[in-house]
Design a protein around this motif. Sequence first.
Motif, PDB file in Angstrom:
ATOM      1  N   GLU A 201     -52.637  15.695 -13.185  1.00  0.00           N
ATOM      2  CA  GLU A 201     -53.000  14.356 -13.665  1.00  0.00           C
ATOM      3  C   GLU A 201     -51.793  13.414 -13.742  1.00  0.00           C
ATOM      4  OE1 GLU A 201     -55.942  13.315 -14.049  1.00  0.00           O
ATOM      5  OE2 GLU A 201     -57.051  15.200 -13.944  1.00  0.00           O
ATOM      6  N   LEU A 202     -50.600  13.944 -13.530  1.00  0.00           N
ATOM      7  CA  LEU A 202     -49.388  13.120 -13.605  1.00  0.00           C
ATOM      8  C   LEU A 202     -49.075  12.495 -12.247  1.00  0.00           C
ATOM      9  CD1 LEU A 202     -47.033  15.395 -15.730  1.00  0.00           C
ATOM     10  CD2 LEU A 202     -47.736  13.076 -16.351  1.00  0.00           C
ATOM     11  N   PRO A 203     -48.437  11.312 -12.222  1.00  0.00           N
ATOM     12  CA  PRO A 203     -47.964  10.754 -10.954  1.00  0.00           C
ATOM     13  C   PRO A 203     -46.992  11.722 -10.285  1.00  0.00           C
ATOM     14  CG  PRO A 203     -47.857   9.115 -12.702  1.00  0.00           C
ATOM     15  CD  PRO A 203     -48.181  10.419 -13.357  1.00  0.00           C
ATOM     16  N   ALA A 204     -46.961  11.734  -8.976  1.00  0.00           N
ATOM     17  CA  ALA A 204     -46.152  12.702  -8.228  1.00  0.00           C
ATOM     18  C   ALA A 204     -44.670  12.610  -8.576  1.00  0.00           C
ATOM     19  CB  ALA A 204     -46.351  12.488  -6.726  1.00  0.00           C
ATOM     20  N   ASP A 205     -44.169  11.394  -8.852  1.00  0.00           N
ATOM     21  CA  ASP A 205     -42.734  11.266  -9.111  1.00  0.00           C
ATOM     22  C   ASP A 205     -42.340  11.692 -10.520  1.00  0.00           C
ATOM     23  OD1 ASP A 205     -43.968   9.156 -10.356  1.00  0.00           O
ATOM     24  OD2 ASP A 205     -42.559   7.625  -9.658  1.00  0.00           O
ATOM     25  N   LEU A 206     -43.326  11.979 -11.380  1.00  0.00           N
ATOM     26  CA  LEU A 206     -43.026  12.475 -12.721  1.00  0.00           C
ATOM     27  C   LEU A 206     -43.224  13.982 -12.847  1.00  0.00           C
ATOM     28  CD1 LEU A 206     -44.545   9.698 -15.032  1.00  0.00           C
ATOM     29  CD2 LEU A 206     -42.224   9.895 -14.121  1.00  0.00           C
ATOM     30  N   GLN A 207     -43.896  14.573 -11.892  1.00  0.00           N
ATOM     31  CA  GLN A 207     -44.140  16.012 -11.962  1.00  0.00           C
ATOM     32  C   GLN A 207     -42.856  16.848 -11.959  1.00  0.00           C
ATOM     33  OE1 GLN A 207     -47.019  17.214  -9.002  1.00  0.00           O
ATOM     34  NE2 GLN A 207     -48.503  15.655  -9.626  1.00  0.00           N
ATOM     35  N   PRO A 208     -41.834  16.500 -11.147  1.00  0.00           N
ATOM     36  CA  PRO A 208     -40.624  17.343 -11.122  1.00  0.00           C
ATOM     37  C   PRO A 208     -39.930  17.470 -12.477  1.00  0.00           C
ATOM     38  CG  PRO A 208     -40.677  15.934  -9.187  1.00  0.00           C
ATOM     39  CD  PRO A 208     -41.787  15.468 -10.080  1.00  0.00           C
ATOM     40  N   VAL A 209     -39.801  16.377 -13.220  1.00  0.00           N
ATOM     41  CA  VAL A 209     -39.094  16.469 -14.501  1.00  0.00           C
ATOM     42  C   VAL A 209     -39.894  17.304 -15.503  1.00  0.00           C
ATOM     43  CG1 VAL A 209     -40.056  14.330 -15.489  1.00  0.00           C
ATOM     44  CG2 VAL A 209     -37.833  15.173 -16.242  1.00  0.00           C
ATOM     45  N   ILE A 210     -41.227  17.249 -15.436  1.00  0.00           N
ATOM     46  CA  ILE A 210     -42.054  18.060 -16.331  1.00  0.00           C
ATOM     47  C   ILE A 210     -41.933  19.539 -15.963  1.00  0.00           C
ATOM     48  CG2 ILE A 210     -44.423  18.552 -17.030  1.00  0.00           C
ATOM     49  CD1 ILE A 210     -43.218  16.038 -18.285  1.00  0.00           C
ATOM     50  N   ARG A 211     -41.906  19.837 -14.680  1.00  0.00           N
ATOM     51  CA  ARG A 211     -41.708  21.233 -14.249  1.00  0.00           C
ATOM     52  C   ARG A 211     -40.329  21.727 -14.691  1.00  0.00           C
ATOM     53  NH1 ARG A 211     -42.540  21.422  -8.047  1.00  0.00           N
ATOM     54  NH2 ARG A 211     -42.034  23.632  -8.412  1.00  0.00           N
ATOM     55  N   PHE A 212     -39.333  20.867 -14.603  1.00  0.00           N
ATOM     56  CA  PHE A 212     -37.980  21.209 -15.042  1.00  0.00           C
ATOM     57  C   PHE A 212     -37.967  21.555 -16.533  1.00  0.00           C
ATOM     58  CE2 PHE A 212     -33.918  20.023 -16.906  1.00  0.00           C
ATOM     59  CZ  PHE A 212     -32.985  20.558 -16.029  1.00  0.00           C
ATOM     60  N   LEU A 213     -38.627  20.735 -17.344  1.00  0.00           N
ATOM     61  CA  LEU A 213     -38.671  20.972 -18.787  1.00  0.00           C
ATOM     62  C   LEU A 213     -39.415  22.257 -19.115  1.00  0.00           C
ATOM     63  CD1 LEU A 213     -39.451  17.319 -19.944  1.00  0.00           C
ATOM     64  CD2 LEU A 213     -37.299  18.553 -20.276  1.00  0.00           C
ATOM     65  N   ARG A 214     -40.450  22.564 -18.347  1.00  0.00           N
ATOM     66  CA  ARG A 214     -41.237  23.778 -18.578  1.00  0.00           C
ATOM     67  C   ARG A 214     -40.395  25.037 -18.364  1.00  0.00           C
ATOM     68  NH1 ARG A 214     -43.124  27.944 -19.101  1.00  0.00           N
ATOM     69  NH2 ARG A 214     -45.245  28.705 -18.841  1.00  0.00           N
ATOM     70  N   VAL A 215     -39.466  24.993 -17.410  1.00  0.00           N
ATOM     71  CA  VAL A 215     -38.636  26.162 -17.114  1.00  0.00           C
ATOM     72  C   VAL A 215     -37.428  26.249 -18.040  1.00  0.00           C
ATOM     73  CG1 VAL A 215     -37.204  27.303 -15.377  1.00  0.00           C
ATOM     74  CG2 VAL A 215     -39.362  26.212 -14.710  1.00  0.00           C
ATOM     75  N   THR A 216     -36.755  25.115 -18.265  1.00  0.00           N
ATOM     76  CA  THR A 216     -35.477  25.141 -18.987  1.00  0.00           C
ATOM     77  C   THR A 216     -35.625  25.062 -20.499  1.00  0.00           C
ATOM     78  OG1 THR A 216     -35.240  22.727 -18.881  1.00  0.00           O
ATOM     79  CG2 THR A 216     -34.318  24.018 -17.055  1.00  0.00           C
ATOM     80  N   GLY A 217     -36.678  24.407 -20.984  1.00  0.00           N
ATOM     81  CA  GLY A 217     -36.817  24.214 -22.427  1.00  0.00           C
ATOM     82  C   GLY A 217     -35.848  23.175 -22.967  1.00  0.00           C
ATOM     83  N   TRP A 218     -35.292  22.339 -22.090  1.00  0.00           N
ATOM     84  CA  TRP A 218     -34.340  21.326 -22.546  1.00  0.00           C
ATOM     85  C   TRP A 218     -35.061  20.165 -23.215  1.00  0.00           C
ATOM     86  CZ3 TRP A 218     -29.911  20.429 -18.450  1.00  0.00           C
ATOM     87  CH2 TRP A 218     -29.154  21.612 -18.357  1.00  0.00           C
ATOM     88  N   ARG A 219     -34.287  19.357 -23.930  1.00  0.00           N
ATOM     89  CA  ARG A 219     -34.818  18.138 -24.541  1.00  0.00           C
ATOM     90  C   ARG A 219     -35.101  17.108 -23.452  1.00  0.00           C
ATOM     91  NH1 ARG A 219     -30.660  20.096 -27.564  1.00  0.00           N
ATOM     92  NH2 ARG A 219     -31.197  20.746 -29.696  1.00  0.00           N
ATOM     93  N   VAL A 220     -36.062  16.238 -23.723  1.00  0.00           N
ATOM     94  CA  VAL A 220     -36.492  15.273 -22.710  1.00  0.00           C
ATOM     95  C   VAL A 220     -35.337  14.392 -22.240  1.00  0.00           C
ATOM     96  CG1 VAL A 220     -38.024  13.327 -22.237  1.00  0.00           C
ATOM     97  CG2 VAL A 220     -38.844  15.246 -23.614  1.00  0.00           C
ATOM     98  N   MET A 221     -34.557  13.858 -23.179  1.00  0.00           N
ATOM     99  CA  MET A 221     -33.492  12.936 -22.800  1.00  0.00           C
ATOM    100  C   MET A 221     -32.378  13.641 -22.025  1.00  0.00           C
ATOM    101  SD  MET A 221     -34.667  10.090 -23.636  1.00  0.00           S
ATOM    102  CE  MET A 221     -33.230   9.189 -23.050  1.00  0.00           C
ATOM    103  N   GLU A 222     -32.198  14.936 -22.250  1.00  0.00           N
ATOM    104  CA  GLU A 222     -31.210  15.684 -21.464  1.00  0.00           C
ATOM    105  C   GLU A 222     -31.630  15.769 -20.008  1.00  0.00           C
ATOM    106  OE1 GLU A 222     -29.637  18.589 -25.108  1.00  0.00           O
ATOM    107  OE2 GLU A 222     -31.164  19.289 -23.710  1.00  0.00           O
ATOM    108  N   ALA A 223     -32.925  15.927 -19.789  1.00  0.00           N
ATOM    109  CA  ALA A 223     -33.428  15.994 -18.414  1.00  0.00           C
ATOM    110  C   ALA A 223     -33.421  14.617 -17.753  1.00  0.00           C
ATOM    111  CB  ALA A 223     -34.845  16.573 -18.406  1.00  0.00           C
ATOM    112  N   LEU A 224     -33.864  13.594 -18.474  1.00  0.00           N
ATOM    113  CA  LEU A 224     -33.923  12.259 -17.897  1.00  0.00           C
ATOM    114  C   LEU A 224     -32.532  11.711 -17.564  1.00  0.00           C
ATOM    115  CD1 LEU A 224     -36.703  10.520 -20.053  1.00  0.00           C
ATOM    116  CD2 LEU A 224     -36.909  11.621 -17.815  1.00  0.00           C
ATOM    117  N   GLY A 225     -31.533  12.154 -18.317  1.00  0.00           N
ATOM    118  CA  GLY A 225     -30.173  11.677 -18.071  1.00  0.00           C
ATOM    119  C   GLY A 225     -29.358  12.561 -17.139  1.00  0.00           C
ATOM    120  N   LEU A 226     -29.987  13.611 -16.605  1.00  0.00           N
ATOM    121  CA  LEU A 226     -29.259  14.558 -15.755  1.00  0.00           C
ATOM    122  C   LEU A 226     -28.842  13.885 -14.445  1.00  0.00           C
ATOM    123  CD1 LEU A 226     -28.323  17.506 -15.372  1.00  0.00           C
ATOM    124  CD2 LEU A 226     -30.547  17.969 -14.303  1.00  0.00           C
TER     125      LEU A 226
END
Length: 383
Positions: A201-226
């Motif tokens: 249900e997510l836009p294609a360009d947002l799916q990668p960061v959500i998959r990243f968070l699912r694997v790493t367990g990092w905080r959202v802002m850590e992923a968005l600022g990577l």
Amino acid sequence: MSRGQGRVYRRKGTNVLWLDYSANGERHRESSETTSMREAQDKLRKLIGDRKEGRIVGRPDRVLLAEYEKDVEGRYVKDAEGEKKLVGGLRWLHETQYDLDELRSKQRMQQAWHHIEAFFPAPTRVTAVSAVRLDEYARARLQSAAARQTVNNELSALRRAFNLAIDKGILATAPKIKLAKVENAREGFFEDDNFAAVLLELPADLQPVIRFLRVTGWRVMEALGLTWDRVDWERQGIRLSARQTKGKKARLFPFGLAPDLKSVLEAAWQGREGEFVFQRNGKSIAYTTLVHKWQGATKRAGCEERLIHDLRRTAARDFRTAGVDEGTIMALCGWKTRAMFDRYNIVDDADLAAAVAKRYNGTVAAQSEGSPAGPDQVSSSAA
């Protein structure tokens, strides 16, 4: 009043009385905001005493919560991103300090100020922010369905801005800003099926960061600022410096043997545009954009109660289920203290059912939902 204790006078064209006095070698002229001579004299005596005792510095009646630049016609000037150009006030102090400290959660702080300014619109003066008005603000936000912790975060932003003004000698005092106690132990896990449903249900360009968070367990802002300079392809690891993490501790997350994570990074590298790993048109994805799209996706997927932060708990649970010790989980996902890790309550119902089954050496079959076993699922060890 006697010489040296100031004077009360009336300016031409107004009935409001004005005050003229000196304190600590500095002269002050300001309105008494009253037409009563007695009230004006009382205020004059109090102001002189407060300034001499350091309870008032500068002109707090002129300090704004937020000040924006206007053109000669009184219209707001826009910055490079199309937003009103912030040039002063407590919000400006707060945002400037964020930049100086190189904090990576600035978008969330700005979101808090957006709600503050909706209630205290520019150019509200700091003297209008009283304890009573703050209670009214909290009540209004709660009535608009904001979570209590969200309201606390917004009030914390306001309190930080007042403290910065005091530190820099702009104000001498600040209103008492009390935060309600919140039972904020994290709840909620993702299973593979509902996670896949949300992804679709997510836009294609947002799916990668959500998959990243699912694997790493990092905080959202850590992923968005990577950024790509933190991805070490040779050693197959992602490295964050201490200043890039909330816990101020450097972190390494190896991805060479994590196929899901590696595929996310490789795909992002192929479509890279700019310095950010997860981007839209070369710019980092805005936190508010991600949250908005997430809320819509979870609603359509039937998981409306699920938060992005639940991905952090889910990753930690999966590491623990795989036999990874808790110290290593904390290092990978970025928990600094054991107390914070414990708040995430990384045990679900299936874990508890399995623990009971283990104690009885298989006499009770573990239920994935954690519900009691039926009669046909209990075997007798005695013939």
